[in-house]
Design an enzyme around this catalytic site. Structure first.
Site, PDB file in Angstrom:
ATOM      1  N   HIS A  12      95.064  -5.876  24.374  1.00 58.83           N
ATOM      2  CA  HIS A  12      96.260  -5.335  23.720  1.00 58.83           C
ATOM      3  C   HIS A  12      96.650  -3.973  24.278  1.00 58.83           C
ATOM      4  CE1 HIS A  12      93.414  -3.733  20.308  1.00 58.83           C
ATOM      5  NE2 HIS A  12      93.482  -2.865  21.291  1.00 58.83           N
ATOM      6  N   HIS A  59      95.680   1.976  16.374  1.00 59.39           N
ATOM      7  CA  HIS A  59      95.155   3.090  17.162  1.00 59.39           C
ATOM      8  C   HIS A  59      95.539   4.425  16.521  1.00 59.39           C
ATOM      9  CE1 HIS A  59      95.087  -0.433  19.717  1.00 59.39           C
ATOM     10  NE2 HIS A  59      94.048   0.111  20.296  1.00 59.39           N
ATOM     11  N   HIS A 194      86.473  -1.134  28.662  1.00 54.66           N
ATOM     12  CA  HIS A 194      87.204   0.094  28.964  1.00 54.66           C
ATOM     13  C   HIS A 194      86.649   1.244  28.141  1.00 54.66           C
ATOM     14  CE1 HIS A 194      89.301  -1.251  25.302  1.00 54.66           C
ATOM     15  NE2 HIS A 194      89.895  -0.075  25.194  1.00 54.66           N
ATOM     16  N   GLU A 241      85.474  -2.851  21.010  1.00 56.35           N
ATOM     17  CA  GLU A 241      86.408  -3.521  20.107  1.00 56.35           C
ATOM     18  C   GLU A 241      86.437  -5.040  20.343  1.00 56.35           C
ATOM     19  OE1 GLU A 241      90.136  -1.581  20.898  1.00 56.35           O
ATOM     20  OE2 GLU A 241      90.568  -2.781  22.668  1.00 56.35           O
TER      21      GLU A 241
HETATM   22 FE   FE2 Z   1      92.509  -1.043  21.438  1.00 55.79          FE
END
Ligand code: FE2
Length: 427
Positions: A12, A59, A194, A241
């Site tokens: 995303h 976020h 990431h 995540e």
């Molecule tokens: Fe994210």
């Protein structure tokens, strides 16, 4: 019984929405992202999916650290794009399937997940990046969504096993929804590897990403046993995540068929999409009936209590505007306008004639019957100098004297803490 057609995994990254909005379709550096999502979009259309159950994390846009929760289910019927710093993205609001959301809410709580629920909050790129790619030149995707926000950005957070278990319950929840024509796909978003903060920013591990995708398909139990620290080491702190993908996989049957996989790592994350078709058998109708009974067990019978109006998600959604209007009486400026310029304030909030009449008429029982929470009514009472016992008396159709005569001690009180408190105490 609604049908789970399959599961989708999709990164995303804000890169995705940025690429779409800035028209990068034909730029070789960006084209792989479009090709990747086009395959997912084609599958969603070919399978005539009605609802995408969107598992994502916000976020720190709509969910801040003033109240951070683990599993927040969206129960609204419309979802606006969020402003993340330079205005909202130019995408239309998405439709929410509120009835399915309420059913899932009841199921997950019955299965002892301590859920929270949200409405009226806009969706950020965690949900919108992949969702907006379901549309094409002809317009946005026409189906509905149910969003599930997972709080993964302030530790402690749920672990992989908890996500998996929630997915197992989600399967029963969706399959027990009484609309046999409804076709649902579970969308897990986020990842892959990431890290975006600290000296380790830019960490990427494509070998682990591939292993994760393989295990997700064939041996998800191996992923379920991993600790958050394992995910952080292998895929970066923010890459952890991907535990959200275990909710999706847990909601599918043991056997799935992978019909699409694409990965592309142009910058700081591996942008991946995967589609699994569910190969599970249709659920047993007797099991579904038993599960529905389990869902209704705690509140069965409460609906027959006279003079009682349980504050359900349905009532909450229908009456969000008036509850919000009255809740804001905890803010001094709102309170001042409520006293001095009620009509102007009601206009600003779009209150309808009935809502205005209920408030100005101090129609306490009318507001309760309509679906206003008592706990915003006591705030309104405090603002206008009315004690709680007067509100109780009014709701019962009694005078204050009649009501106080039913108590052991005839006292008056309020949540007011200023001048109104002194006046109520003096009476
Ligand atoms: Fe994210």
């Amino acid at each position: 019984m609604a049908k789970i057609i399959g599961g989708i995994g999709a990164s995303h990254s804000p890169t995705i929405g940025f690429a779409k909005d800035t028209g990068k379709q034909n730029d070789p550096a960006w084209a792989p992202i479009f090709e990747s999502f086009a395959k997912v979009r084609d599958w969603v259309r070919a399978k005539e999916i009605d609802v995408l159950f969107m598992i994502y994390n916000d976020h720190i846009t709509s969910f801040f650290f003033d109240h951070y929760s683990a599993f927040a289910l969206g129960v609204d019927d419309v979802w606006r794009p969020a402003d993340e710093g330079d205005g909202p993205r130019p995408v239309p609001p998405a439709k929410g399937h509120a009835a399915l959301a309420r059913h899932i809410a009841a199921a997950l709580v019955a299965d002892e997940f301590d859920m929270s629920f949200f409405q009226g909050k806009p969706l950020d790129h965690g949900c919108l990046s992949p969702l907006s790619m379901m549309g094409d030149e002809a317009g946005p995707w026409g189906g509905s969504i149910v969003p599930l926000q997972v709080g993964v950005l302030q530790l402690p957070i749920p672990n992989a096993k908890r996500c998996w278990k929630l997915g197992r319950s989600l399967r029963k929840a969706i399959q027990s929804f009484p609309d046999e024509n409804l076709r649902v796909a579970i969308v897990a978003t986020g990842g892959l590897s990431h890290q975006v903060h600290g000296e380790r920013a830019g960490f990427l591990n494509e070998a682990w990403d591939q292993e994760f995708l393989d295990l997700l398909e064939t041996a998800p139990e191996k992923l379920v046993e991993k600790r958050l620290a394992d995910y952080a080491v292998l895929g970066g702190m923010e890459g952890a995540e991907v535990i959200m993908w275990l909710i999706m996989r847990g909601a599918l049957s043991g056997t799935v068929r992978k019909v699409h996989l694409h990965t592309y790592a142009p910058s700081v994350t591996n942008i991946a999409t995967v589609v699994f078709e569910d190969l599970g058998d249709a659920p047993d109708p007797e099991e579904i009936a038993a599960y529905r009974a389990h869902m209704g067990y705690e509140l069965a019978g409460a609906e027959t209590l006279a003079g009682t109006y349980p504050f359900t998600l349905d009532r909450s959604l229908k009456n969000f505007r008036i509850n919000d209007f009255l809740h804001r009486l905890i803010e001094p400026e709102h309170r001042a306008r409520f006293r001095d310029d009620f009509a102007g304030l009601a206009d600003a909030y779009g209150l309808d004639a009935e809502e205005r009449a209920l408030i100005t008429g101090r129609d306490w029982i009318g507001m309760i019957r309509r679906g206003v929470s008592f706990f915003v009514l006591e705030k309104m009472a405090a603002v206008i100098g009315v004690s709680n016992p007067e509100v109780y008396a009014s709701m019962r159709g009694e005078t204050i004297e009649q009501f106080l005569a039913t108590r052991k001690v005839p006292i008056r009180y309020s949540v007011a803490a200023g001048k109104n408190a002194e006046e109520i105490a003096a009476n």
